[in-house]
Motif scaffolding. Structure first.
Motif, PDB file in Angstrom:
ATOM      1  N   LYS A 195      -2.297   6.566   1.191  1.00  5.06           N
ATOM      2  CA  LYS A 195      -3.567   5.902   0.897  1.00  5.06           C
ATOM      3  C   LYS A 195      -3.973   4.992   2.052  1.00  5.06           C
ATOM      4  N   TRP A 233      -7.394   5.274   4.419  1.00  4.91           N
ATOM      5  CA  TRP A 233      -8.359   4.192   4.601  1.00  4.91           C
ATOM      6  C   TRP A 233      -8.508   3.814   6.075  1.00  4.91           C
ATOM      7  N   LEU A 244     -10.564   7.049  -5.029  1.00  7.22           N
ATOM      8  CA  LEU A 244      -9.400   6.167  -4.970  1.00  7.22           C
ATOM      9  C   LEU A 244      -9.661   4.847  -5.689  1.00  7.22           C
ATOM     10  N   TYR A 253       0.831  -1.201   0.000  1.00  8.61           N
ATOM     11  CA  TYR A 253       0.000   0.000   0.000  1.00  8.61           C
ATOM     12  C   TYR A 253       0.868   1.255   0.000  1.00  8.61           C
TER      13      TYR A 253
END
Length: 539
Positions: A139, A143, A224, A135
């Motif tokens: 981002k 999340w 996203l 990841y």
């Protein structure tokens, strides 16, 4: 083991809920009174279509299985039909159905086993430079901050399915009016509404979950993923009444036209309602897989150990969960692949009570299985280490061991893994888990419940009828939705069959065995990674 006092309330309400439990294997329908007493139930199997990373089911097969199983329990007794006041579903989660504006399914549904979205998801979650387990750091932070979790790199969740369809099946994507989870599809067929519950929408990973009373879609998270916000359904609460049952369903089942549809929940949320609803009260589900769960008043994530608290069926609360990939699956493996595998050694006899016999035999073996240790990682593990390459094994076997020892070791192995999960789970709760309520098919075994207590060091509360916890929880959700019960009523409606206290005499023995269990994983993980690395992976 000590018997539990009867805390069931007095005269029960005559009204019934048609509770639906739609899993991957099929659909169970039950008629359940508002106090959680199961009056009747029936089951119909549903086919799973698997080819490589593809794992699909026909939505029409779900619906046919529902009508057939519901029809079986309703058709023979007009008196029962007249008492049904609500229909409520719990279902497998992380399935995805594309429907058009008329509510017709477009192709088969992608189930939680479908991993075709892995590549499409990897493209979306990675960053330009530094990576944290695949990841992009910013981002991942976003999340975790908004949702409490993140899309799975396996591509098996709702987010993975949607991005796969967006990238690889653009024609179907464009035709899709709404993406629905399995629960949402059933509610559409029952009530005519395009909607998703707060818990069924979780694994789309596009909702802001920070306020448990006001879960809502987040435009940035939707961007996203690169999907169209208009294709996401309206969000509702699990206890919301969606409206009356559609006339065609009323006619098909012979129900009262005033029968209502309550939104319901995905399976783990429904089980939690049927098991324990008070804050921090922990339950252990022992099914094919296993989990520890507890309702808590805050959103929290343990990234390292893959434990998260996410929206659930109880408004204003989160459900903290630690997941074990295989629990009862180890016993079915033992039954189907070892004891009664269909080869030249097999007999023609059927053994429907095999699990009961396994427990009876295991009870004769001394605690510790005479030094035999089993690691229950047939499909890798998820918590407290996320390692799909781990594998199951029997360790320290000698000529002195028998299959009786193996039976005991299998039960103890799952219990040792549960203790392993319990350590970070208790830290996330911020307290000792206390008495743990055991539910699911495995909780029917008195022997396994006692082993769980002895190995974990926690008292185990075995409820009446633990295998029906899903439909009982679904019924409680419906009862709250129609105003017959409140959430605070539910804690008094689940009667315990027995409480299993841990043996102080076994504390040291199982403590030593637990340390050995963890050492086995530490020492063998590099070997498993080499043996099970995907073909073409770098050495």
């Amino acid at each position: 083991m000590t018997p539990s006092p009867d805390i069931r309330p007095g005269p029960t309400d005559a009204r019934l809920v048609l509770a639906v439990d739609l899993g991957t294997s099929g659909c169970k329908c039950a008629l359940v009174s508002l106090d959680g007493t199961v009056q009747a139930w029936a089951f119909r199997a549903v086919q799973l279509h698997v080819q490589g990373a593809l794992a699909e089911q026909e939505p029409q097969d779900w619906w046919r299985a529902f009508l057939d199983s519901a029809g079986e329990i309703l058709g023979a007794d007009a008196g029962l039909r007249s008492r049904v006041v609500a229909v409520c579903c719990s279902t497998q989660t992380e399935g995805t159905v594309c429907v058009d504006r008329n509510g017709q399914a477009i192709g088969r549904a992608l189930t939680w086993l479908d991993a075709r979205g892995a590549a499409a998801m990897a493209r979306r979650v990675r960053g330009r430079g530094l990576s944290i387990e695949g990841y992009g750091p910013l981002k991942l932070w976003r999340w975790l901050r908004l949702t409490g979790g993140a899309p799975s790199l396996s591509g098996r969740d709702s987010a993975g399915h949607m991005v796969y369809l967006r990238d690889e099946e653009p024609e179907r994507y464009e035709r899709t009016h709404k993406f629905l989870n399995v629960l949402d599809y059933m509610n559409l067929r029952l009530s005519g509404r395009f909607c998703a519950t707060q818990d069924s929408a979780v694994t789309a990973w596009v909702t802001d979950n920070r306020n448990p009373h006001q879960i809502h879609y987040d435009a940035g998270l939707i961007r996203l993923l690169g999907i169209d916000a208009a294709k996401l359904p309206e969000l509702v609460h699990s206890t919301d009444v969606l409206g009356p049952l559609l006339p065609e369903v009323v006619q098909a089942l012979g129900l009262n036209p005033q029968t209502v549809v309550v939104a319901g929940a995905v399976d783990n949320s429904a089980v939690a309602v049927g098991a324990a609803v008070k804050d921090f009260e922990t339950h252990l589900y022992l099914g094919t897989s296993s989990w520890l769960g507890a309702h808590i008043p805050f959103m929290k994530t343990d990234v390292r150990h893959k434990i998260a608290a996410i929206p659930c069926a109880i408004d204003g609360r989160y459900l903290a969960m630690a997941l074990q990939s295989t629990a009862g699956a180890n016993l079915s493996f033992l039954r189907d692949r070892i004891l009664y595998h269909p080869d030249e050694l097999a007999s023609d006899e059927e053994h429907p009570a095999v699990y009961e016999m396994l427990s009876k035999i295991a009870a004769r073996v001394p605690p510790g299985a005479r030094g035999l240790i089993y690691t229950p990682w047939l499909l890798g593990e998820r918590t407290p280490v996320d390692d799909p390459l781990l594998r199951a094994g029997l360790f320290n076997m000698s000529l002195e061991h028998t299959r009786e020892d193996i039976f005991r070791a299998f039960l103890e192995g799952v219990a040792l893994n549960t203790r392993w999960m319990l350590e970070p789970f208790a830290r996330l709760l911020g307290r000792n888990a206390g008495t743990i309520t055991a539910v699911g098919g495995g909780a029917q075994s008195d022997v396994w419940c006692q082993i769980m207590a002895d190995v974990t060091g926690q008292p185990i509360r075995q409820v009446d009828n633990p295998i029906q916890t899903n439909v009982i929880g679904t019924t409680f959700i419906a009862a709250v939705g129609i105003g017959a019960l409140t959430i605070t009523d539910l804690g008094h409606l689940r009667r315990a069959h027995a409480i299993y206290e841990p043996s102080s005499a076994l504390r040291r023995q199982y403590g030593d065995q637990f340390e050995t269990f963890k050492e086995v994983r530490t020492r063998l993980a590099p070997l498993y990674h080499r043996l099970n690395a995907p073909q073409g992976a770098a050495a």
